[in-house]
Design a protein around this motif. Structure first.
Motif, short mmCIF file in Angstrom:
data_model
loop_
_atom_site.label_atom_id
_atom_site.label_comp_id
_atom_site.label_asym_id
_atom_site.label_seq_id
_atom_site.Cartn_x
_atom_site.Cartn_y
_atom_site.Cartn_z
N ASN A 103 4.73 12.25 9.00
CA ASN A 103 5.68 11.30 8.42
C ASN A 103 5.45 9.88 8.91
O ASN A 103 5.64 8.91 8.17
N LEU A 104 5.02 9.75 10.17
CA LEU A 104 4.66 8.43 10.68
C LEU A 104 3.48 7.86 9.92
O LEU A 104 3.45 6.66 9.61
N ALA A 105 2.50 8.69 9.62
CA ALA A 105 1.34 8.22 8.86
C ALA A 105 1.77 7.64 7.52
O ALA A 105 1.31 6.56 7.11
N MET A 137 1.60 3.73 6.33
CA MET A 137 0.92 3.38 5.09
C MET A 137 1.79 2.48 4.23
O MET A 137 1.31 1.54 3.59
N GLU A 138 3.09 2.78 4.19
CA GLU A 138 4.03 1.95 3.42
C GLU A 138 4.01 0.51 3.93
O GLU A 138 4.17 -0.42 3.15
N LYS A 139 3.81 0.35 5.23
CA LYS A 139 3.78 -0.99 5.82
C LYS A 139 2.40 -1.64 5.74
O LYS A 139 2.24 -2.80 6.11
N GLY A 140 1.41 -0.88 5.30
CA GLY A 140 0.04 -1.39 5.26
C GLY A 140 -0.62 -1.42 6.62
O GLY A 140 -1.64 -2.10 6.81
N GLU A 141 -0.08 -0.68 7.57
CA GLU A 141 -0.64 -0.63 8.92
C GLU A 141 -1.51 0.63 9.02
O GLU A 141 -1.09 1.68 9.53
N GLN A 180 -4.20 13.68 -0.88
CA GLN A 180 -4.14 12.31 -1.41
C GLN A 180 -3.91 11.29 -0.31
O GLN A 180 -4.37 10.15 -0.40
N ILE A 181 -3.21 11.70 0.75
CA ILE A 181 -3.01 10.81 1.89
C ILE A 181 -4.32 10.60 2.62
O ILE A 181 -4.72 9.47 2.94
N ALA A 200 -8.13 18.53 4.08
CA ALA A 200 -8.02 18.01 2.72
C ALA A 200 -8.35 19.06 1.68
O ALA A 200 -7.96 18.94 0.53
N MET A 201 -9.05 20.13 2.11
CA MET A 201 -9.44 21.18 1.18
C MET A 201 -8.37 22.27 1.08
O MET A 201 -8.46 23.16 0.27
#
Length: 226
Positions: free
Chosen positions: A166-168, A172-176, A197-198, A219-220
């Motif tokens: 959830n932190l990731a 991402m929402e903040k562009g960090e 997708q993340i 991812a797979m």
């Protein structure tokens, strides 16, 4: 076999207790727990209603009935029983946490957040309620509060992978993206199936040397709900 025998013995003990004191709500509740352990949901439901008939303020019984509703896919029923649980005991953290969870499932974020805030207020170590609250904050655009809540989780339980996932997303929402990559990698390291997708979005912000093999494998896999 031993567990089955133990379960049957436990149920016999509770039935004996009820036979000697039919009006004991706790004995009816304990009988229901025994049935739930054997996945005998109809018998458990009947015993829980008996428990409430004897002890109308037995908040745990309402929560268990809510759990049976959830097994049936009846979110409204689950919500109503948990509302009755917190009416019976205002400071019952589990009931508030379940209300928040169900409201999130129903898409009622504005109703979910106050319930989850009460859950963690009454039980400051309620990790799952904190995690759901962090998701609710993020869904409402309260990114900083979501980050703060997830960091509280990690402080209490450093190996709680959902918080890193959830932190990731929040970073991402903040562009960090540096922080997002670090937390996504930690979630993968702890065995969480970060959504492909993340990982794909973060891959554009990595140098080739920072792509972990575990992340590629994750991812797979089929992603878990986040």
């Amino acid at each position: 076999m031993t567990n089955i025998k133990n379960g049957e013995e436990y149920i016999r003990m509770q039935k004996a207790a009820i036979a000697s004191n039919p009006d004991c709500g706790n004995s009816h509740y304990n009988l229901a727990v025994g049935y739930l352990g054997q996945k005998k949901y109809e018998e458990a439901e009947k015993a829980l209603h008996e428990a409430i008939s004897c002890s109308p303020n037995l908040a745990e019984a309402y929560v268990q009935l809510g759990g049976i509703c959830l097994q049936k896919g009846d979110l409204e029923g689950c919500l109503n029983y948990n509302k009755r649980a917190v009416q019976a005991r205002a400071g019952f953290a589990e009931g508030w946490g379940n209300i928040g969870f169900v409201q999130m499932q129903l898409g009622n974020i504005d109703e979910a957040i106050p319930a989850l805030e009460k859950a963690v207020r009454w039980n400051m170590k309620f990790l799952q309620a904190y995690a759901t609250l962090a998701n609710a904050y993020l869904a409402q655009g309260r990114v900083e509060e979501s980050i703060e809540t997830n960091l509280k989780i990690i402080k209490m339980e450093p190996n709680f992978p959902v918080a890193y996932n959830n932190l990731a997303i929040a970073y991402m929402e903040k562009g960090e993206f540096k922080q997002a990559i670090e937390n996504a990698d930690k979630a993968v390291e702890l065995g969480y199936d970060v959504a492909p997708q993340i990982l794909e979005e973060l891959s554009a912000h990595r140098s080739p040397r920072t792509i972990p093999a575990a992340g590629v494998r994750a991812a797979m896999k089929t992603p878990q709900q986040r």
